[in-house]
Write a protein that holds these residues in place. Structure first.
Motif, mmCIF file in Angstrom:
data_model
loop_
_atom_site.group_PDB
_atom_site.id
_atom_site.type_symbol
_atom_site.label_atom_id
_atom_site.label_comp_id
_atom_site.label_asym_id
_atom_site.label_seq_id
_atom_site.Cartn_x
_atom_site.Cartn_y
_atom_site.Cartn_z
ATOM 1 N N UNK A 48 0.857 -1.181 0.000
ATOM 2 C CA UNK A 48 0.000 0.000 0.000
ATOM 3 C C UNK A 48 0.890 1.226 0.000
ATOM 4 N N UNK A 49 1.081 1.822 -1.167
ATOM 5 C CA UNK A 49 1.986 2.946 -1.264
ATOM 6 C C UNK A 49 3.391 2.522 -0.878
ATOM 7 N N UNK A 50 3.947 3.210 0.113
ATOM 8 C CA UNK A 50 5.296 2.876 0.572
ATOM 9 C C UNK A 50 5.308 1.759 1.612
ATOM 10 N N UNK A 51 4.143 1.321 2.073
ATOM 11 C CA UNK A 51 4.071 0.271 3.086
ATOM 12 C C UNK A 51 4.046 -1.102 2.429
ATOM 13 N N UNK A 52 4.858 -2.010 2.943
ATOM 14 C CA UNK A 52 4.842 -3.394 2.467
ATOM 15 C C UNK A 52 4.572 -4.333 3.633
ATOM 16 N N UNK A 53 3.758 -5.346 3.376
ATOM 17 C CA UNK A 53 3.380 -6.331 4.382
ATOM 18 C C UNK A 53 3.961 -7.676 3.950
ATOM 19 N N UNK B 243 -2.760 6.718 7.192
ATOM 20 C CA UNK B 243 -3.885 6.672 6.264
ATOM 21 C C UNK B 243 -4.202 5.262 5.796
ATOM 22 N N UNK B 244 -3.618 4.256 6.455
ATOM 23 C CA UNK B 244 -4.002 2.857 6.263
ATOM 24 C C UNK B 244 -4.721 2.427 7.533
ATOM 25 N N UNK B 245 -5.969 2.006 7.369
ATOM 26 C CA UNK B 245 -6.817 1.758 8.533
ATOM 27 C C UNK B 245 -7.377 0.337 8.521
ATOM 28 N N UNK B 246 -7.198 -0.328 9.640
ATOM 29 C CA UNK B 246 -7.846 -1.607 9.920
ATOM 30 C C UNK B 246 -9.250 -1.250 10.422
ATOM 31 N N UNK B 247 -10.204 -1.279 9.506
ATOM 32 C CA UNK B 247 -11.540 -0.741 9.773
ATOM 33 C C UNK B 247 -12.416 -1.762 10.491
ATOM 34 N N UNK B 248 -12.816 -1.424 11.708
ATOM 35 C CA UNK B 248 -13.748 -2.230 12.489
ATOM 36 C C UNK B 248 -14.939 -1.363 12.859
ATOM 37 N N UNK B 249 -16.133 -1.865 12.588
ATOM 38 C CA UNK B 249 -17.340 -1.268 13.161
ATOM 39 C C UNK B 249 -18.157 -2.436 13.691
ATOM 40 N N UNK B 250 -18.335 -2.485 15.004
ATOM 41 C CA UNK B 250 -18.989 -3.643 15.623
ATOM 42 C C UNK B 250 -20.298 -3.226 16.279
ATOM 43 N N UNK B 251 -21.231 -4.187 16.296
ATOM 44 C CA UNK B 251 -22.530 -3.921 16.917
ATOM 45 C C UNK B 251 -22.443 -4.140 18.425
ATOM 46 N N UNK B 252 -23.578 -4.099 19.094
ATOM 47 C CA UNK B 252 -23.583 -4.205 20.553
ATOM 48 C C UNK B 252 -23.138 -5.580 21.056
ATOM 49 N N UNK B 253 -23.175 -6.581 20.181
ATOM 50 C CA UNK B 253 -22.711 -7.916 20.570
ATOM 51 C C UNK B 253 -21.271 -8.168 20.122
ATOM 52 N N UNK C 248 -12.070 9.957 1.354
ATOM 53 C CA UNK C 248 -11.081 10.804 2.010
ATOM 54 C C UNK C 248 -9.647 10.378 1.700
ATOM 55 N N UNK C 249 -9.488 9.311 0.924
ATOM 56 C CA UNK C 249 -8.152 8.880 0.530
ATOM 57 C C UNK C 249 -7.498 7.857 1.425
ATOM 58 N N UNK C 250 -8.249 7.250 2.343
ATOM 59 C CA UNK C 250 -7.691 6.202 3.195
ATOM 60 C C UNK C 250 -7.599 4.881 2.433
ATOM 61 N N UNK C 251 -6.654 4.036 2.839
ATOM 62 C CA UNK C 251 -6.606 2.639 2.410
ATOM 63 C C UNK C 251 -7.185 1.800 3.540
ATOM 64 N N UNK C 252 -8.080 0.861 3.207
ATOM 65 C CA UNK C 252 -8.860 0.181 4.242
ATOM 66 C C UNK C 252 -8.708 -1.334 4.200
ATOM 67 N N UNK C 253 -8.712 -1.917 5.418
ATOM 68 C CA UNK C 253 -8.763 -3.361 5.614
ATOM 69 C C UNK C 253 -9.954 -3.627 6.539
ATOM 70 N N UNK C 254 -11.161 -3.717 6.000
ATOM 71 C CA UNK C 254 -12.348 -3.852 6.851
ATOM 72 C C UNK C 254 -12.534 -5.270 7.395
ATOM 73 N N UNK C 255 -13.184 -5.310 8.574
ATOM 74 C CA UNK C 255 -13.486 -6.563 9.280
ATOM 75 C C UNK C 255 -14.953 -6.902 9.045
ATOM 76 N N UNK C 256 -15.202 -8.105 8.489
ATOM 77 C CA UNK C 256 -16.569 -8.497 8.149
ATOM 78 C C UNK C 256 -16.803 -9.956 8.498
#
Length: 251
Positions: A17-22, A107-117, A135-143
């Motif tokens: 991701x850009x200059x970041x390597x995993x 600007x690289x985000x491990x995206x979590x949005x969790x419910x009440x459980x 907004x220009x973020x790079x995302x790794x969402x949790x699903x």
């Protein structure tokens, strides 16, 4: 220091991701620790090359200061990403991400949005992802391992997808391998399996069914010897990667 014979995990990054390597296929959460020396031990033992940090909007959770960590860990050697692991709404996830960018330049985000459980909230995740991608973020969402949601997020431009194996901190492992396989096969972006991984066998199995990487947190943080467990998980990730053909150089 990390074991020289196990570095790096692979000759080529599984995600760039850009200059970041995993390169390491093992990601390690560090939100649960209160001792900087333990964080140092688990990061070194795990071979992880990513440092994950967050911002607590409510300011109610105890956390380590980055200044304290920096005295124990050479943070400059990691690729830094942010996480919204405390977010329970799309708005919270967006605000947390913006705070991480403003304060740390992330600007690289491990995206979590969790419910009440504490389960991934698909609808809120999609809403947050749309705004953050704009907004220009790079995302790794949790699903949840749902192919339809996975395709939507991939189509929106998410860089990788994190698939829940079982409820967070449950230690139940891969409760529905068919669903995970179906989700992995449905997308072309890298996939990370996480949530509820409670043994080294779970870690290896995630690679065997096709995951590109795994993320562990509780099973290491709550182990009697976190450093030892981190090293065990690292070996399990290597074993699974070799079994799946993702790694082709001898350890």
């Amino acid at each position: 220091m990390p074991d020289a014979d196990l570095d790096p995990f692979g000759p080529e990054p599984w995600l760039r991701l850009g200059e970041l390597t995993f390169r390491s296929r093992l990601l390690l959460g560090v939100e649960q620790y209160t001792d900087p020396a333990v964080v140092r031990d688990v990061l070194d033992a795990s071979g992880a090359d990513v440092f994950i940090t967050t911002y607590d909007l409510e300011r109610t959770r105890s956390s380590l200061l980055l200044s304290d960590l920096d005295r124990e860990v050479d943070l400059a050697r990691f690729a830094w990403i942010g996480t919204t692991s405390f977010a329970h709404s799309a708005n919270d996830a967006v605000e947390t991400s913006r705070r991480l960018r403003d304060s740390l330049g992330l600007d690289v985000i491990k995206l979590d949005v969790r419910d009440d459980s504490n389960m991934p909230d698909a609808a809120a995740t999609v809403v947050a992802a749309k705004e953050l991608l704009n907004d220009g973020f790079s995302l790794l969402p949790f699903i949840l391992p749902d192919p339809a949601t996975a395709r939507v997020l991939e189509g929106m431009g998410c860089s990788a997808l994190r698939l829940m194996a079982s409820p967070v901190a449950s230690y139940r492992g891969l409760v529905d391998e068919a669903a995970l396989r179906s989700c992995i096969d449905a997308v072309g972006v890298p996939t990370v399996v996480e949530g509820g991984l409670g043994s080294t066998a779970h870690v290896s199995r995630a690679f065997e069914i096709g995951a590109d990487a795994v993320l562990v947190n509780t099973m290491v943080a709550r182990a009697p010897d976190p450093g030892r467990m981190a090293r065990a998980v690292r070996h399990a990730a290597l074993a699974g990667g070799f079994a799946a053909g993702q790694l082709d150089t001898p350890a």
